[in-house]
Design a protein around this motif. Structure first.
Motif, PDB file in Angstrom:
ATOM      1  N   GLY A  97      -2.194 -14.582  30.410  1.00  0.00           N
ATOM      2  CA  GLY A  97      -1.130 -13.892  29.311  1.00  0.00           C
ATOM      3  C   GLY A  97      -0.753 -12.550  29.815  1.00  0.00           C
ATOM      4  N   SER A  98      -0.815 -12.126  30.981  1.00  0.00           N
ATOM      5  CA  SER A  98      -0.316 -10.931  31.361  1.00  0.00           C
ATOM      6  C   SER A  98       0.673 -11.139  32.523  1.00  0.00           C
ATOM      7  CB  SER A  98      -1.479 -10.097  31.791  1.00  0.00           C
ATOM      8  OG  SER A  98      -2.400  -9.616  30.962  1.00  0.00           O
ATOM      9  N   ASN A  99       1.729 -10.204  32.466  1.00  0.00           N
ATOM     10  CA  ASN A  99       2.887 -10.348  33.590  1.00  0.00           C
ATOM     11  C   ASN A  99       2.554  -9.264  34.565  1.00  0.00           C
ATOM     12  OD1 ASN A  99       3.922 -12.662  32.247  1.00  0.00           O
ATOM     13  ND2 ASN A  99       4.903 -11.002  30.563  1.00  0.00           N
ATOM     14  N   GLU A 100       2.912  -9.707  35.750  1.00  0.00           N
ATOM     15  CA  GLU A 100       3.252  -8.527  36.782  1.00  0.00           C
ATOM     16  C   GLU A 100       4.311  -8.971  37.510  1.00  0.00           C
ATOM     17  OE1 GLU A 100      -0.346  -8.265  39.513  1.00  0.00           O
ATOM     18  OE2 GLU A 100      -1.692  -8.208  37.667  1.00  0.00           O
ATOM     19  N   TYR A 101       5.144  -7.908  38.350  1.00  0.00           N
ATOM     20  CA  TYR A 101       6.091  -7.898  39.068  1.00  0.00           C
ATOM     21  C   TYR A 101       5.900  -7.375  40.249  1.00  0.00           C
ATOM     22  CZ  TYR A 101       7.487  -8.640  33.890  1.00  0.00           C
ATOM     23  OH  TYR A 101       7.430  -8.913  32.874  1.00  0.00           O
ATOM     24  N   GLY A 102       6.868  -7.594  41.267  1.00  0.00           N
ATOM     25  CA  GLY A 102       6.939  -6.883  42.443  1.00  0.00           C
ATOM     26  C   GLY A 102       8.322  -7.085  42.963  1.00  0.00           C
ATOM     27  N   ILE A 103       8.836  -6.197  43.787  1.00  0.00           N
ATOM     28  CA  ILE A 103      10.014  -5.999  44.290  1.00  0.00           C
ATOM     29  C   ILE A 103       9.910  -5.416  45.849  1.00  0.00           C
ATOM     30  CG2 ILE A 103      12.319  -5.265  44.710  1.00  0.00           C
ATOM     31  CD1 ILE A 103      12.658  -5.195  41.829  1.00  0.00           C
ATOM     32  N   GLU A 104      10.214  -6.194  46.901  1.00  0.00           N
ATOM     33  CA  GLU A 104       9.952  -5.807  48.304  1.00  0.00           C
ATOM     34  C   GLU A 104      11.222  -5.807  48.930  1.00  0.00           C
ATOM     35  OE1 GLU A 104       6.275  -6.395  51.244  1.00  0.00           O
ATOM     36  OE2 GLU A 104       7.258  -8.202  50.501  1.00  0.00           O
ATOM     37  N   PRO A 105      12.100  -4.648  49.121  1.00  0.00           N
ATOM     38  CA  PRO A 105      13.158  -4.571  50.189  1.00  0.00           C
ATOM     39  C   PRO A 105      12.798  -4.378  51.469  1.00  0.00           C
ATOM     40  CG  PRO A 105      13.156  -2.793  48.882  1.00  0.00           C
ATOM     41  CD  PRO A 105      11.953  -3.582  48.188  1.00  0.00           C
ATOM     42  N   GLY A 106      13.700  -4.705  52.167  1.00  0.00           N
ATOM     43  CA  GLY A 106      13.471  -4.399  53.699  1.00  0.00           C
ATOM     44  C   GLY A 106      14.499  -4.663  54.784  1.00  0.00           C
ATOM     45  N   LEU A 107      14.206  -4.238  55.881  1.00  0.00           N
ATOM     46  CA  LEU A 107      15.148  -4.126  57.269  1.00  0.00           C
ATOM     47  C   LEU A 107      14.401  -4.896  58.326  1.00  0.00           C
ATOM     48  CD1 LEU A 107      17.803  -3.434  58.542  1.00  0.00           C
ATOM     49  CD2 LEU A 107      16.858  -1.363  58.938  1.00  0.00           C
ATOM     50  N   LEU A 108      15.100  -5.734  59.091  1.00  0.00           N
ATOM     51  CA  LEU A 108      14.687  -6.371  60.120  1.00  0.00           C
ATOM     52  C   LEU A 108      15.581  -6.063  61.259  1.00  0.00           C
ATOM     53  CD1 LEU A 108      12.301  -7.980  61.349  1.00  0.00           C
ATOM     54  CD2 LEU A 108      13.550 -10.040  61.079  1.00  0.00           C
ATOM     55  N   LEU A 109      15.393  -5.096  62.178  1.00  0.00           N
ATOM     56  CA  LEU A 109      16.423  -4.761  63.052  1.00  0.00           C
ATOM     57  C   LEU A 109      15.995  -5.173  64.790  1.00  0.00           C
ATOM     58  CD1 LEU A 109      19.057  -3.123  63.606  1.00  0.00           C
ATOM     59  CD2 LEU A 109      17.537  -1.141  63.891  1.00  0.00           C
ATOM     60  N   GLY A 110      16.844  -5.729  65.334  1.00  0.00           N
ATOM     61  CA  GLY A 110      16.558  -6.130  66.769  1.00  0.00           C
ATOM     62  C   GLY A 110      16.730  -4.928  67.653  1.00  0.00           C
ATOM     63  N   LEU A 111      15.523  -4.585  68.206  1.00  0.00           N
ATOM     64  CA  LEU A 111      15.351  -3.612  69.195  1.00  0.00           C
ATOM     65  C   LEU A 111      15.846  -3.877  70.733  1.00  0.00           C
ATOM     66  CD1 LEU A 111      12.064  -1.893  68.042  1.00  0.00           C
ATOM     67  CD2 LEU A 111      14.692  -1.152  67.383  1.00  0.00           C
ATOM     68  N   PHE A 112      14.945  -5.021  71.236  1.00  0.00           N
ATOM     69  CA  PHE A 112      15.084  -5.398  72.489  1.00  0.00           C
ATOM     70  C   PHE A 112      14.988  -6.921  72.508  1.00  0.00           C
ATOM     71  CE2 PHE A 112      12.396  -1.590  72.444  1.00  0.00           C
ATOM     72  CZ  PHE A 112      13.209  -0.586  73.178  1.00  0.00           C
ATOM     73  N   PRO A 113      15.543  -7.402  73.562  1.00  0.00           N
ATOM     74  CA  PRO A 113      15.207  -9.066  73.534  1.00  0.00           C
ATOM     75  C   PRO A 113      13.755  -9.458  73.116  1.00  0.00           C
ATOM     76  CG  PRO A 113      16.589  -8.389  75.573  1.00  0.00           C
ATOM     77  CD  PRO A 113      16.008  -6.992  74.683  1.00  0.00           C
ATOM     78  N   ARG A 114      13.894 -10.123  72.371  1.00  0.00           N
ATOM     79  CA  ARG A 114      12.300 -10.730  71.742  1.00  0.00           C
ATOM     80  C   ARG A 114      11.600  -9.806  71.111  1.00  0.00           C
ATOM     81  NH1 ARG A 114      10.464 -14.495  76.840  1.00  0.00           N
ATOM     82  NH2 ARG A 114       8.529 -14.678  75.558  1.00  0.00           N
ATOM     83  N   THR A 115      12.246  -8.837  70.581  1.00  0.00           N
ATOM     84  CA  THR A 115      11.369  -7.552  69.917  1.00  0.00           C
ATOM     85  C   THR A 115      12.321  -7.091  68.781  1.00  0.00           C
ATOM     86  OG1 THR A 115      10.209  -7.011  71.930  1.00  0.00           O
ATOM     87  CG2 THR A 115      10.160  -5.387  70.209  1.00  0.00           C
ATOM     88  N   SER A 116      11.555  -6.710  67.418  1.00  0.00           N
ATOM     89  CA  SER A 116      12.324  -6.343  66.456  1.00  0.00           C
ATOM     90  C   SER A 116      11.600  -5.506  65.785  1.00  0.00           C
ATOM     91  CB  SER A 116      12.959  -7.341  65.445  1.00  0.00           C
ATOM     92  OG  SER A 116      11.974  -7.857  64.742  1.00  0.00           O
ATOM     93  N   LEU A 117      12.046  -4.572  65.100  1.00  0.00           N
ATOM     94  CA  LEU A 117      11.546  -3.581  64.076  1.00  0.00           C
ATOM     95  C   LEU A 117      11.531  -4.122  62.519  1.00  0.00           C
ATOM     96  CD1 LEU A 117       9.973  -1.035  63.192  1.00  0.00           C
ATOM     97  CD2 LEU A 117      12.400   0.171  63.111  1.00  0.00           C
ATOM     98  N   ASP A 118      10.524  -4.239  61.773  1.00  0.00           N
ATOM     99  CA  ASP A 118      10.533  -4.938  60.251  1.00  0.00           C
ATOM    100  C   ASP A 118       9.892  -3.656  59.684  1.00  0.00           C
ATOM    101  OD1 ASP A 118      10.257  -6.213  58.002  1.00  0.00           O
ATOM    102  OD2 ASP A 118       8.755  -7.114  58.843  1.00  0.00           O
ATOM    103  N   ILE A 119      11.032  -3.007  58.611  1.00  0.00           N
ATOM    104  CA  ILE A 119      10.315  -2.092  57.739  1.00  0.00           C
ATOM    105  C   ILE A 119      10.525  -2.721  56.334  1.00  0.00           C
ATOM    106  CG2 ILE A 119      10.881   0.097  56.980  1.00  0.00           C
ATOM    107  CD1 ILE A 119      12.007   0.996  59.516  1.00  0.00           C
ATOM    108  N   GLU A 120       9.532  -2.620  55.516  1.00  0.00           N
ATOM    109  CA  GLU A 120       9.294  -3.149  54.263  1.00  0.00           C
ATOM    110  C   GLU A 120       8.744  -2.152  53.221  1.00  0.00           C
ATOM    111  OE1 GLU A 120       7.235  -6.987  54.264  1.00  0.00           O
ATOM    112  OE2 GLU A 120       8.009  -7.807  56.224  1.00  0.00           O
ATOM    113  N   THR A 121       9.248  -2.033  52.074  1.00  0.00           N
ATOM    114  CA  THR A 121       8.793  -1.287  50.993  1.00  0.00           C
ATOM    115  C   THR A 121       8.630  -2.272  49.939  1.00  0.00           C
ATOM    116  OG1 THR A 121      11.103  -0.931  50.326  1.00  0.00           O
ATOM    117  CG2 THR A 121       9.988   0.631  51.779  1.00  0.00           C
TER     118      THR A 121
END
Length: 265
Positions: free
Chosen positions: A61-85
């Motif tokens: 009977g209780s509600n919970e909410y979540g929002i998770e925006p983020g960015l995935l950025l290619g740094l090098f071949p086969r390597t990326s940076l993932d930043i999530e909030t």
């Protein structure tokens, strides 16, 4: 129990807010192909993906909410940076920022390979908000120590600082895609939690796909959720993902709605 009109309006308003915040930026997340399974695909060097994920769950009977925006950025071949909030709102509480998690994703198998089987790993650290470090926080910490078997779904614990590791597996054949993650989280005290995400996706045509996903914990009293999803790709750069989830154990949410928005640039 049926939610009141006011609660339904609040839920719809939150979804609209998520869309409004996300669409101008564009989006994408764990797998542009799944809702909960982090995928093998990453952007090429100096390319990127913006994403926003929204979740509403109802438990006893209780509600919970979540929002998770983020960015995935290619740094090098086969390597990326993932930043999530992550921002969340628990039952009877207010919206608050809970954490930011930077991570590096490495493709272990070559994206140029003809093999249908692909492997990647994600290594990161969650920096949790320590604003609630008063008496209430300590009481929650004591409660967690008394019941260490309880973990967040998928082995992931938002709001708990620690290292996060994920083994990413994918297999594709024809219009079918299979994905799986093995997840390991730690806390600042050195405790470990383990979880999984797994999914199967069938491409109906170039625009629509449908699938089934599951996520949960490897624990005696873990949470396990089964999610039916649909995936809509109106143009190559954008993906809209919708899912309805059902808990399989007493520790799981009774019901959950998932929304994912993806934009590649």
């Amino acid at each position: 129990m049926k939610p009141t009109v006011t609660k339904l309006y609040s839920i719809l308003s939150l979804i609209a807010l998520t869309l409004g915040l996300s669409l101008p930026l564009a989006q994408a997340h764990h797998g542009q192909d799944f809702l909960t399974v982090e995928g093998y695909e990453i952007p090429s060097t100096f390319k990127g993906i913006l994403f926003s994920d929204f979740e509403w769950s109802r438990t006893d009977g209780s509600n919970e909410y979540g929002i998770e925006p983020g960015l995935l950025l290619g740094l090098f071949p086969r390597t990326s940076l993932d930043i999530e909030t992550h921002f969340g709102r628990e039952a009877e509480g207010d919206w608050r920022y809970t954490s930011v998690t930077p991570a590096l994703i490495f493709q272990l198998t070559s994206p140029d390979s003809d093999s249908p089987f692909r492997v990647a790993v994600s290594l990161g650290y969650e920096f949790a908000d320590e604003a609630d470090s008063g008496e209430e926080h300590h009481e929650e910490a004591d409660h967690h120590e008394e019941e260490p078997e309880h973990h967040a779904t998928g082995g992931h614990q938002h709001g708990v600082s620690g290292f996060e590791g994920r083994v990413i597996l994918e297999y594709s054949t024809g219009d079918w895609l299979f994905g799986g993650n093995f997840i390991v989280d730690t806390t600042e005290d050195g405790d470990f939690s383990y979880g999984y995400s797994a999914g199967v996706r069938y491409r109906i045509n170039k625009t629509f796909a449908t699938g089934l996903e599951a996520e949960g914990d490897f624990a005696d009293h873990g949470s396990h959720e089964l999610i039916a999803g649909v995936y809509f790709e109106p143009i190559h750069q954008t993906v809209i993902k919708l899912g309805a989830g059902f808990g399989l154990t007493e520790e799981s949410p009774d019901f959950a709605l998932h929304l994912g928005l993806v934009y590649r640039f």
